[in-house]
Design an enzyme around this catalytic site. Structure first.
Site, mmCIF file in Angstrom:
data_model
loop_
_atom_site.group_PDB
_atom_site.id
_atom_site.type_symbol
_atom_site.label_atom_id
_atom_site.label_comp_id
_atom_site.label_asym_id
_atom_site.label_seq_id
_atom_site.Cartn_x
_atom_site.Cartn_y
_atom_site.Cartn_z
ATOM 1 N N GLU A 152 37.025 47.967 29.125
ATOM 2 C CA GLU A 152 38.226 47.382 29.720
ATOM 3 C C GLU A 152 37.802 46.266 30.672
ATOM 4 O OE1 GLU A 152 41.607 47.977 29.251
ATOM 5 O OE2 GLU A 152 41.497 46.209 30.526
ATOM 6 N N PHE A 153 38.546 45.171 30.656
ATOM 7 C CA PHE A 153 38.163 44.026 31.486
ATOM 8 C C PHE A 153 39.217 43.691 32.546
ATOM 9 C CE2 PHE A 153 36.010 43.580 27.396
ATOM 10 C CZ PHE A 153 34.695 43.380 27.791
ATOM 11 N N ARG A 155 41.432 43.324 35.954
ATOM 12 C CA ARG A 155 41.133 43.115 37.377
ATOM 13 C C ARG A 155 42.154 43.839 38.232
ATOM 14 N NH1 ARG A 155 41.209 36.789 36.380
ATOM 15 N NH2 ARG A 155 41.919 37.631 34.402
ATOM 16 N N LYS A 221 30.349 44.755 28.385
ATOM 17 C CA LYS A 221 31.097 44.962 29.632
ATOM 18 C C LYS A 221 30.214 44.609 30.843
ATOM 19 C CE LYS A 221 33.612 46.444 32.893
ATOM 20 N NZ LYS A 221 34.980 46.581 33.253
ATOM 21 N N CYS A 277 33.464 47.410 41.250
ATOM 22 C CA CYS A 277 32.891 47.045 39.946
ATOM 23 C C CYS A 277 31.641 46.170 40.025
ATOM 24 C CB CYS A 277 33.956 46.360 39.102
ATOM 25 S SG CYS A 277 35.399 47.398 38.882
ATOM 26 N N LYS A 280 28.471 47.717 41.752
ATOM 27 C CA LYS A 280 27.972 48.864 40.977
ATOM 28 C C LYS A 280 27.403 48.410 39.623
ATOM 29 C CE LYS A 280 31.330 51.231 38.715
ATOM 30 N NZ LYS A 280 31.312 51.480 37.286
ATOM 31 N N ARG A 344 36.924 50.259 48.488
ATOM 32 C CA ARG A 344 35.560 50.519 48.011
ATOM 33 C C ARG A 344 34.708 49.247 48.096
ATOM 34 N NH1 ARG A 344 36.740 53.345 42.393
ATOM 35 N NH2 ARG A 344 38.544 51.977 42.528
HETATM 36 C C1 UGA Z 1 36.148 42.877 38.052
HETATM 37 C C2 UGA Z 1 36.235 41.964 36.819
HETATM 38 O O1 UGA Z 1 36.782 40.694 37.179
HETATM 39 C C3 UGA Z 1 37.100 42.604 35.736
HETATM 40 O O2 UGA Z 1 37.097 41.779 34.569
HETATM 41 C C4 UGA Z 1 36.528 43.988 35.385
HETATM 42 O O3 UGA Z 1 37.303 44.647 34.415
HETATM 43 C C5 UGA Z 1 36.480 44.837 36.652
HETATM 44 O O4 UGA Z 1 35.663 44.169 37.646
HETATM 45 C C6 UGA Z 1 35.887 46.173 36.304
HETATM 46 O O5 UGA Z 1 34.706 46.219 35.929
HETATM 47 O O6 UGA Z 1 36.610 47.171 36.266
HETATM 48 P P1 UGA Z 1 37.771 43.418 40.148
HETATM 49 O O7 UGA Z 1 36.570 44.075 40.755
HETATM 50 O O8 UGA Z 1 39.052 44.167 40.098
HETATM 51 O O9 UGA Z 1 37.456 42.995 38.606
HETATM 52 O O10 UGA Z 1 38.075 42.086 40.956
HETATM 53 P P2 UGA Z 1 37.633 40.536 40.872
HETATM 54 O O11 UGA Z 1 38.840 39.716 40.872
HETATM 55 O O12 UGA Z 1 36.669 40.311 39.767
HETATM 56 O O13 UGA Z 1 36.903 40.345 42.289
HETATM 57 C C7 UGA Z 1 35.679 41.018 42.604
HETATM 58 C C8 UGA Z 1 35.103 40.463 43.887
HETATM 59 O O14 UGA Z 1 34.640 39.121 43.698
HETATM 60 C C9 UGA Z 1 36.103 40.398 45.058
HETATM 61 O O15 UGA Z 1 35.450 40.864 46.232
HETATM 62 C C10 UGA Z 1 36.429 38.922 45.175
HETATM 63 O O16 UGA Z 1 36.760 38.538 46.480
HETATM 64 C C11 UGA Z 1 35.118 38.289 44.748
HETATM 65 N N1 UGA Z 1 35.274 36.907 44.237
HETATM 66 C C12 UGA Z 1 35.984 36.662 43.105
HETATM 67 C C13 UGA Z 1 34.667 35.852 44.922
HETATM 68 O O17 UGA Z 1 34.002 36.034 45.954
HETATM 69 N N2 UGA Z 1 34.812 34.577 44.418
HETATM 70 C C14 UGA Z 1 35.502 34.314 43.299
HETATM 71 O O18 UGA Z 1 35.572 33.128 42.902
HETATM 72 C C15 UGA Z 1 36.108 35.376 42.621
#
Ligand code: UGA
Length: 443
Positions: A152-153, A155, A221, A277, A280, A344
């Site tokens: 699953e991808f 966010r 993934k 995510c 980890k 988290r």
């Molecule tokens: C991430 C992936 O984007 C999803 O595709 C994936 O399914 C998910 O992990 C997972 O493995 O379950 P998520 O952790 O919900 O999703 O959130 P993101 O939007 O990816 O943000 C992750 C972190 O990166 C946040 O702390 C955000 O602030 C940071 N981030 C994001 C940045 O510092 N810069 C950016 O340009 C984008």
């Protein structure tokens, strides 16, 4: 469409969002949740966490969802069993599969001659699909089943939109009947009756369905998350070079994103990535590679850059304040990203604790009622900023972006802000009388 009956094990972000998406698409889903608090919330029609659009959509498709604590009854009528349980990090930074195997312990005795497809949605190391097959073969030697890896991808913060209209769907199995069933499962998504707010995101082209081996599905993934984490660490390194040379990372981003080969997503510089995510999964992929005898050097650098970035960014504020000891600091934003209540691997919590350890007097604010232990918290932004020597914006909630900083500045002892997400407009902040510090930005 063929209406399928599905058992979904686990009502976390992935399980619940996928349940609602599949129910909106017309399937019938038995949602299994072991945690009593979560189960009771769901049974009373409430989703147990903050996630835009999910609450109302969950209510809209209640007739297609059946909630239970165990899967005995559900399995009788389901042709597909989806595993969407957590795979948290182990102390050795691998993935803890105990929830997967606990679910399989329950599934195994219920398998028989009616073919069942077990679909793994949780993020699991390469080889888990084969391990599951071996486990079920030993527990139910005469049963008919197949195991597919279907990562699953989605966010957090836009989970339902991503679950309904993903960029691609990965089907990791070599069994023809399992592939056929997975196509029947996902084909109706594109035509699901969705909340009005999401209708604009319905794709005009068919959602690509990629048929791959289970091993490739499992690794894909991790590869996707590692690549996105790499983009973030890359732009953070560029921001650090900007700070050292006088260039501006926002201008660099504007140039990079016009190049279709690079793209503009995940190029927002800041304090680094958090959440359940990226931290980890990057560490787990590093371990997976090492176990296979390969050192993934690029990924090691991505992880190192991310863990140092917060300290590098904080340094500018420390210099400006002449040290943190005795300084009153407001930490704005505790959730790991906006539009979630998830703490988290939250940078806000880590930064508040770090500042306290260095002698600062910290008050934290967040638009959600997140109250982490050991941190003074208020849900009143004005109170949080009153009398402080500086503020740090850690999570780019709209509440901070759209705030009236001129008025808020009047409450502060010193109008000094460290914008850890480059979420505010430096010119506006200067006009409001602030000393503005960004990440790799000219102020
Ligand atoms: C991430 C992936 O984007 C999803 O595709 C994936 O399914 C998910 O992990 C997972 O493995 O379950 P998520 O952790 O919900 O999703 O959130 P993101 O939007 O990816 O943000 C992750 C972190 O990166 C946040 O702390 C955000 O602030 C940071 N981030 C994001 C940045 O510092 N810069 C950016 O340009 C984008």
């Amino acid at each position: 469409m063929t209406r399928l009956e599905i058992t979904m094990v686990g009502a976390g972000y992935v399980g619940l969002s996928s349940t609602v998406a599949l129910a909106l698409a017309g399937h019938r889903v038995h949602l299994i949740e072991r945690n009593i608090e979560r189960l009771e919330a769901l049974q009373s029609g409430q989703i147990p966490f903050l996630e835009p659009d999910l609450q109302s959509a969950f209510q809209d498709c209640q007739k297609n969802i059946c909630i239970a604590a165990n899967l005995t009854k559900a399995l009788k009528t389901s042709s597909i069993i989806m595993l969407a349980v957590g795979t948290p990090p182990t102390p050795a930074q691998g993935a803890d599969l105990s929830q997967i195997f606990a679910a399989l312990e329950d599934v195994a005795p219920l398998l028989d001659q009616t073919p069942k497809l077990i679909v793994v949605k949780s993020t699991v190391p390469v080889g888990t699909n084969a391990e599951i097959r071996a486990f079920l073969n030993s527990r139910a030697p005469n049963a008919l089943f197949a195991v597919a890896s279907n990562p699953e991808f989605l966010r957090q913060g836009r989970a339902l939109r991503d679950a309904l209209f993903p960029d691609r769907i990965v089907l990791g199995t070599s069994e023809p009947w399992a592939l056929k069933l997975l196509h029947q499962l996902y084909a109706p998504l594109q035509h699901a009756s969705v909340p009005e707010t999401l209708a604009q995101f319905r794709p005009t082209q068919p959602i690509p369905m990629l048929e791959v081996s289970p091993e490739s599905a499992e690794l894909a993934k991790y590869a996707a998350n590692a690549f996105l984490a790499m983009k973030i660490s890359f732009i953070n390194e560029i921001a650090n070079v900007c700070a050292a040379t006088g260039a501006d990372v926002s201008e660099i981003k504007a140039v990079l994103e016009q190049d279709k080969r690079i793209g503009g997503d995940f190029l927002r510089a800041g304090l680094g990535y958090g959440g359940s995510c990226f931290p980890k999964d990057t560490r787990a992929l590093s371990q997976i590679a090492l176990r296979g005898g390969y050192e993934f050097r690029l990924l090691r650098a991505v992880i190192e850059v991310n863990s140092e970035q917060r300290f590098r960014v904080l340094q500018q504020l420390e210099r400006r304040l002449g040290g943190f000891r005795g300084k009153r600091i407001a930490v704005l934003g505790l959730t790991f990203k906006p539009n979630t209540d998830d703490l988290r691997e939250s940078l806000g919590v880590d930064i508040a604790l770090e500042l306290q350890a260095r002698g600062a007097i910290v008050t934290a604010h967040d638009p959600t009622p997140s109250k982490p232990e050991g941190i003074d918290f208020t849900s009143d932004l004005n109170a949080c900023l009153t009398g402080v020597d500086a503020a740090i914006l850690v999570t780019e909630w709209d509440e901070y972006r759209n705030a009236n900083w001129k008025d808020l500045g009047r409450l502060m002892q010193r109008k000094l802000i460290l914008d850890g997400r480059n979420a505010l407009e430096p010119r506006d902040m200067l006009a409001a009388g602030f000393e503005y510090l960004g990440v790799g930005r000219k102020s």
